[in-house]
Design an enzyme around this catalytic site. Structure first.
Site, short mmCIF file in Angstrom:
data_model
loop_
_atom_site.label_atom_id
_atom_site.label_comp_id
_atom_site.label_asym_id
_atom_site.label_seq_id
_atom_site.Cartn_x
_atom_site.Cartn_y
_atom_site.Cartn_z
N ASP A 130 0.82 -1.21 0.00
CA ASP A 130 0.00 0.00 0.00
C ASP A 130 0.86 1.26 0.00
O ASP A 130 0.64 2.19 -0.77
CB ASP A 130 -0.87 0.03 1.27
CG ASP A 130 -2.22 -0.63 1.05
OD1 ASP A 130 -2.44 -1.16 -0.05
OD2 ASP A 130 -3.04 -0.61 1.98
N GLU B 77 -4.03 7.03 3.33
CA GLU B 77 -4.20 6.48 4.67
C GLU B 77 -2.88 6.18 5.36
O GLU B 77 -2.73 6.32 6.56
CB GLU B 77 -5.02 5.18 4.55
CG GLU B 77 -5.19 4.46 5.87
CD GLU B 77 -6.06 3.21 5.74
OE1 GLU B 77 -6.28 2.76 4.62
OE2 GLU B 77 -6.50 2.71 6.78
N ASP C 232 -6.46 5.79 -2.40
CA ASP C 232 -6.53 4.51 -1.70
C ASP C 232 -5.81 3.50 -2.58
O ASP C 232 -6.30 3.12 -3.64
CB ASP C 232 -7.98 4.08 -1.45
CG ASP C 232 -8.05 2.90 -0.50
OD1 ASP C 232 -6.99 2.25 -0.29
OD2 ASP C 232 -9.12 2.60 0.04
N ILE D 96 -5.08 0.24 -2.39
CA ILE D 96 -5.86 -0.97 -2.67
C ILE D 96 -7.02 -1.01 -1.68
O ILE D 96 -6.82 -1.26 -0.49
CB ILE D 96 -5.03 -2.27 -2.53
CG1 ILE D 96 -3.85 -2.26 -3.50
CG2 ILE D 96 -5.92 -3.51 -2.80
CD1 ILE D 96 -2.90 -3.43 -3.33
N ASP D 97 -8.21 -0.75 -2.17
CA ASP D 97 -9.39 -0.89 -1.33
C ASP D 97 -9.90 -2.33 -1.47
O ASP D 97 -9.80 -2.92 -2.55
CB ASP D 97 -10.48 0.10 -1.77
CG ASP D 97 -11.68 0.04 -0.84
OD1 ASP D 97 -11.55 0.49 0.31
OD2 ASP D 97 -12.73 -0.50 -1.25
N THR E 252 -8.90 -4.84 0.87
CA THR E 252 -7.69 -5.58 1.21
C THR E 252 -7.94 -7.06 1.47
O THR E 252 -7.19 -7.92 0.99
CB THR E 252 -7.08 -5.00 2.49
OG1 THR E 252 -6.97 -3.61 2.31
CG2 THR E 252 -5.74 -5.59 2.78
N ASP F 68 -11.53 6.75 0.14
CA ASP F 68 -12.36 5.75 -0.53
C ASP F 68 -13.34 6.41 -1.50
O ASP F 68 -13.65 5.86 -2.56
CB ASP F 68 -13.22 4.98 0.49
CG ASP F 68 -12.40 4.11 1.43
OD1 ASP F 68 -11.50 3.42 0.94
OD2 ASP F 68 -12.70 4.11 2.64
#
Ligand code: MG
Length: 397
Positions: A54, A79, A154, A156-157, A159, A303
């Site tokens: 990430d 994030e 984001d 990788i949403d 996960t 997101d």
């Protein structure tokens, strides 16, 4: 703006490529699924290889944006913190270095000497991605002040879906309840002065498997800026076929029972479930459902920013559910009927904003940038009104 969008589309492809490499190269995949226990975990910088993936994607996007648009460098947000600290108190900052060899050296340190994994990652980070020209961008001539822009990423949403990686589920009406298809990369641009979402790229790295047994991805983009509303979506007929009554909605399996019950009258059984907030928003963008409803404050600004801009470009949007219900109830109370005559009902105040934390947000650590109050992602105002009307009957919402 067209130049920035082209760059973000290419960067989303580069990020998707990295996400696919982590799953397809054994040296990396083993790290992704490895569970570290006890001492082995403690001496490493890394609690979690997924976090490194990430951070690396986030830092790669930041680095590449800064190269092309230096004024944006300090306004790329996400994030993850890019500093890793081990139990000995040693810290290391993950950032893309001037050369592939230097990035590899830095990653080898973070990966506790695993040079093979580090070199695979460094190579992907320094790869040039060339995108075919997109003719839809030729007419895009929106001038914006770059000093007023911010970017939410984001990497990788979804996960859990990305790590579990099951992909053999059979889709119901084109929607995958779980698996790799629910893993999504989100890059959204917003106006730092007023908080409006302006532009978004949503990339699905695992869309189809080609004949060589390799995953291929896809992306969609949209721009909603002043009078300019453009997107990469094929023009599709609105799926409001009068022969099938009710609107279709997508929810999380863990959604409150009250919400599920309240939606029954307007959905006529057309309630779908899937993992990943980004994926559920993509299903709304892809015309697979009319709306995504989430009553909890479990999504974040990173997101929603990108899909929000795309939905706006389609004449839809994304509202703070609690705020929209408050405005709706106030409107009905003022004697404007049952809300069915919505002239005069102004829900713009309820649209999600991106420049500062929500005023009614939680003070808990890690929750600062949550979309407090839940969300409704919708493709038309009519759908939003139907959702608000039915949910407003439940006093605890
Ligand atoms: Mg996410």
């Amino acid at each position: 703006m067209a130049a920035l969008l082209c760059s973000l589309v290419a960067l989303s492809e580069k990020a998707a490529n990295l996400a696919r490499i982590i799953r397809s190269e054994k040296a990396l995949f083993d790290l992704l699924v490895e569970e570290k226990k006890g001492e082995q975990k403690n001496k490493r910088f890394l609690q979690d290889f997924k976090t490194l993936g990430d951070v690396l994607i986030q830092e790669m996007i930041r680095h590449d944006i800064a190269q092309k648009f230096p004024s944006l460098e300090d306004n790329v947000f996400g994030e993850e913190s890019n500093t890793f600290t081990n139990t000995l108190g040693e810290s290391i900052t993950v950032a893309v270095q001037p050369t592939e060899a230097q990035t590899c050296t830095l990653l080898t340190k973070v990966l506790d000497g695993n040079a093979c994994a580090a070199s695979l990652l460094a190579k992907a980070v320094h790869q040039e991605i060339h995108m075919p020209p997109d003719s839809r961008l030729d007419n895009l001539s929106v001038e914006v002040d770059f000093d007023s822009l911010g970017i939410w990423i984001d990497p990788i949403d979804g996960t859990a879906q990305y790590i579990k990686g099951r992909s053999e589920d059979t889709p119901a009406d084109g929607i995958h309840e779980e698996g790799l298809k629910c893993a999504i990369i989100l890059i959204g641009v917003f106006n730092r002065n007023n908080g409006d979402s302006l532009m978004g790229v949503v990339n699905q790295p695992f869309d189809i498997i080609d004949q060589g047994d390799r995953w291929r991805g896809r992306h969609v983009w949209g721009v909603s800026c002043g009078d300019t509303q453009v997107n990469s979506l094929p023009s599709m007929p609105a799926n409001n076929d009068p022969s099938t009554p009710g609107i279709s909605v997508i929810l999380s399996r863990s959604e409150e029972e009250d919400i599920k019950t309240a939606l029954r009258p307007i959905t006529d059984g057309k309630v779908k479930y899937a993992g990943g907030a980004g994926y559920k928003m993509l299903c709304t963008i892809d015309y697979l459902v009319d709306a995504y409803i989430l009553s909890k404050g479990s999504t974040f600004k990173w997101d929603t920013c990108a899909p929000h801009a795309i939905l706006k470009s389609m004449n839809g949007g994304m509202a703070n559910l609690a705020k929209a219900l408050e405005i709706y109830r106030e409107f009905v109370k003022k004697g404007s009927g049952d809300g069915s005559d919505s002239a005069g009902l102004d829900l713009r105040e309820a649209e999600l904003r991106y420049e500062e934390p929500d005023a009614n947000g939680s003070k808990e650590a890690g929750q600062k940038w949550a979309n407090a109050g839940g969300i409704v992602a919708y493709r038309s105002k009519d759908v939003l009104l139907q959702v608000l009307e039915t949910l407003s009957n439940y006093s605890n919402l």
